[in-house]
Design a protein around this motif. Structure first.
Motif, PDB file in Angstrom:
ATOM      1  N   LYS A  50      -8.594  -3.559  -2.169  1.00  0.00           N
ATOM      2  CA  LYS A  50      -8.005  -2.934  -0.977  1.00  0.00           C
ATOM      3  C   LYS A  50      -8.116  -1.414  -1.058  1.00  0.00           C
ATOM      4  O   LYS A  50      -8.375  -0.845  -2.109  1.00  0.00           O
ATOM      5  CB  LYS A  50      -6.531  -3.327  -0.843  1.00  0.00           C
ATOM      6  CG  LYS A  50      -6.270  -4.811  -0.815  1.00  0.00           C
ATOM      7  CD  LYS A  50      -6.822  -5.441   0.434  1.00  0.00           C
ATOM      8  CE  LYS A  50      -6.515  -6.928   0.468  1.00  0.00           C
ATOM      9  NZ  LYS A  50      -7.117  -7.620   1.563  1.00  0.00           N
ATOM     10  N   SER A  51      -7.854  -0.757   0.060  1.00  0.00           N
ATOM     11  CA  SER A  51      -7.827   0.705   0.077  1.00  0.00           C
ATOM     12  C   SER A  51      -6.377   1.170   0.143  1.00  0.00           C
ATOM     13  O   SER A  51      -5.457   0.361   0.341  1.00  0.00           O
ATOM     14  CB  SER A  51      -8.625   1.236   1.266  1.00  0.00           C
ATOM     15  OG  SER A  51      -8.110   0.725   2.470  1.00  0.00           O
ATOM     16  N   SER A  52      -6.174   2.442  -0.006  1.00  0.00           N
ATOM     17  CA  SER A  52      -4.817   2.993  -0.007  1.00  0.00           C
ATOM     18  C   SER A  52      -4.153   2.777   1.345  1.00  0.00           C
ATOM     19  O   SER A  52      -4.822   2.651   2.371  1.00  0.00           O
ATOM     20  CB  SER A  52      -4.842   4.488  -0.343  1.00  0.00           C
ATOM     21  OG  SER A  52      -5.516   5.198   0.664  1.00  0.00           O
ATOM     22  N   PHE A  53      -2.816   2.720   1.338  1.00  0.00           N
ATOM     23  CA  PHE A  53      -2.077   2.564   2.590  1.00  0.00           C
ATOM     24  C   PHE A  53      -1.003   3.627   2.768  1.00  0.00           C
ATOM     25  O   PHE A  53      -0.252   3.598   3.731  1.00  0.00           O
ATOM     26  CB  PHE A  53      -1.493   1.145   2.729  1.00  0.00           C
ATOM     27  CG  PHE A  53      -0.627   0.694   1.584  1.00  0.00           C
ATOM     28  CD1 PHE A  53       0.731   0.957   1.566  1.00  0.00           C
ATOM     29  CD2 PHE A  53      -1.178  -0.018   0.534  1.00  0.00           C
ATOM     30  CE1 PHE A  53       1.525   0.520   0.528  1.00  0.00           C
ATOM     31  CE2 PHE A  53      -0.394  -0.458  -0.520  1.00  0.00           C
ATOM     32  CZ  PHE A  53       0.970  -0.184  -0.521  1.00  0.00           C
ATOM     33  N   GLY A  54      -0.929   4.585   1.829  1.00  0.00           N
ATOM     34  CA  GLY A  54      -0.117   5.778   2.028  1.00  0.00           C
ATOM     35  C   GLY A  54       1.362   5.690   1.715  1.00  0.00           C
ATOM     36  O   GLY A  54       2.103   6.609   2.058  1.00  0.00           O
ATOM     37  N   ASN A  55       1.822   4.608   1.092  1.00  0.00           N
ATOM     38  CA  ASN A  55       3.230   4.468   0.739  1.00  0.00           C
ATOM     39  C   ASN A  55       3.362   3.733  -0.585  1.00  0.00           C
ATOM     40  O   ASN A  55       2.399   3.200  -1.107  1.00  0.00           O
ATOM     41  CB  ASN A  55       3.985   3.678   1.818  1.00  0.00           C
ATOM     42  CG  ASN A  55       4.028   4.391   3.135  1.00  0.00           C
ATOM     43  OD1 ASN A  55       3.091   4.297   3.910  1.00  0.00           O
ATOM     44  ND2 ASN A  55       5.082   5.124   3.403  1.00  0.00           N
ATOM     45  N   THR A  56       4.603   3.679  -1.087  1.00  0.00           N
ATOM     46  CA  THR A  56       4.896   2.898  -2.279  1.00  0.00           C
ATOM     47  C   THR A  56       5.855   1.776  -1.908  1.00  0.00           C
ATOM     48  O   THR A  56       6.703   1.933  -1.043  1.00  0.00           O
ATOM     49  CB  THR A  56       5.507   3.770  -3.383  1.00  0.00           C
ATOM     50  OG1 THR A  56       6.690   4.411  -2.884  1.00  0.00           O
ATOM     51  CG2 THR A  56       4.523   4.828  -3.871  1.00  0.00           C
ATOM     52  N   ASN A  68      -0.545   5.005  -2.521  1.00  0.00           N
ATOM     53  CA  ASN A  68      -1.121   6.335  -2.328  1.00  0.00           C
ATOM     54  C   ASN A  68      -2.455   6.462  -3.050  1.00  0.00           C
ATOM     55  O   ASN A  68      -3.194   7.403  -2.811  1.00  0.00           O
ATOM     56  CB  ASN A  68      -0.150   7.415  -2.830  1.00  0.00           C
ATOM     57  CG  ASN A  68       1.106   7.471  -1.986  1.00  0.00           C
ATOM     58  OD1 ASN A  68       1.037   7.499  -0.764  1.00  0.00           O
ATOM     59  ND2 ASN A  68       2.264   7.454  -2.634  1.00  0.00           N
ATOM     60  N   GLN A  69      -2.737   5.519  -3.951  1.00  0.00           N
ATOM     61  CA  GLN A  69      -3.986   5.522  -4.704  1.00  0.00           C
ATOM     62  C   GLN A  69      -4.971   4.558  -4.044  1.00  0.00           C
ATOM     63  O   GLN A  69      -4.585   3.641  -3.334  1.00  0.00           O
ATOM     64  CB  GLN A  69      -3.727   5.078  -6.143  1.00  0.00           C
ATOM     65  CG  GLN A  69      -2.772   5.983  -6.900  1.00  0.00           C
ATOM     66  CD  GLN A  69      -2.606   5.513  -8.327  1.00  0.00           C
ATOM     67  OE1 GLN A  69      -3.566   5.082  -8.963  1.00  0.00           O
ATOM     68  NE2 GLN A  69      -1.386   5.593  -8.839  1.00  0.00           N
ATOM     69  N   SER A  70      -6.240   4.776  -4.288  1.00  0.00           N
ATOM     70  CA  SER A  70      -7.257   3.875  -3.768  1.00  0.00           C
ATOM     71  C   SER A  70      -8.158   3.434  -4.922  1.00  0.00           C
ATOM     72  O   SER A  70      -8.851   4.275  -5.493  1.00  0.00           O
ATOM     73  CB  SER A  70      -8.092   4.565  -2.698  1.00  0.00           C
ATOM     74  OG  SER A  70      -8.949   3.636  -2.080  1.00  0.00           O
ATOM     75  N   PRO A  71      -8.125   2.186  -5.323  1.00  0.00           N
ATOM     76  CA  PRO A  71      -7.298   1.106  -4.794  1.00  0.00           C
ATOM     77  C   PRO A  71      -5.839   1.277  -5.236  1.00  0.00           C
ATOM     78  O   PRO A  71      -5.550   2.009  -6.183  1.00  0.00           O
ATOM     79  CB  PRO A  71      -7.921  -0.148  -5.418  1.00  0.00           C
ATOM     80  CG  PRO A  71      -8.507   0.323  -6.706  1.00  0.00           C
ATOM     81  CD  PRO A  71      -8.992   1.736  -6.432  1.00  0.00           C
ATOM     82  N   PRO A  72      -4.918   0.603  -4.539  1.00  0.00           N
ATOM     83  CA  PRO A  72      -3.498   0.701  -4.916  1.00  0.00           C
ATOM     84  C   PRO A  72      -3.271   0.260  -6.360  1.00  0.00           C
ATOM     85  O   PRO A  72      -3.896  -0.684  -6.835  1.00  0.00           O
ATOM     86  CB  PRO A  72      -2.814  -0.257  -3.943  1.00  0.00           C
ATOM     87  CG  PRO A  72      -3.728  -0.297  -2.758  1.00  0.00           C
ATOM     88  CD  PRO A  72      -5.115  -0.218  -3.343  1.00  0.00           C
ATOM     89  N   ALA A  73      -2.387   0.969  -7.054  1.00  0.00           N
ATOM     90  CA  ALA A  73      -2.041   0.639  -8.434  1.00  0.00           C
ATOM     91  C   ALA A  73      -0.834  -0.292  -8.441  1.00  0.00           C
ATOM     92  O   ALA A  73       0.125  -0.077  -7.709  1.00  0.00           O
ATOM     93  CB  ALA A  73      -1.729   1.918  -9.211  1.00  0.00           C
TER      94      ALA A  73
END
Length: 80
Positions: free
Chosen positions: A17-23, A38-43
């Motif tokens: 997946k790509s980042s979605f800007g939140n946690t 916030n990371q791409s891909p999400p951690a």
């Protein structure tokens, strides 16, 4: 499924997946799953960090949600 197994499954899915800007943090009765979108891909980790959104639910319900056995709206409406 244990928390460690669920976390590994979520890491695998997030890697595509790509980042979605939140946690987001899923707080369960057996620990947490933290997703840093916030990371791409999400951690994905089991770190108990502050999150933009915290969802509290039993680990068994989270396993069912991730596995497609439990619908998110149904879980919310039934208090899971």
């Amino acid at each position: 499924m244990t928390l460690a197994e669920l976390t590994a499954k979520m890491k695998e899915g997030a890697s595509k997946k790509s980042s979605f800007g939140n946690t987001v943090k899923f707080a369960t009765d057996q620990g947490v799953v933290y997703i840093d979108g916030n990371q791409s891909p999400p951690a994905v980790s089991n770190d108990d960090n502050p999150a933009d959104c915290t969802i509290k639910m039993a680990l068994s319900d989270l396993v069912d949600l991730v596995g497609g056995k439990l619908d998110g709206m149904t879980a919310f409406m039934t208090g899971k």
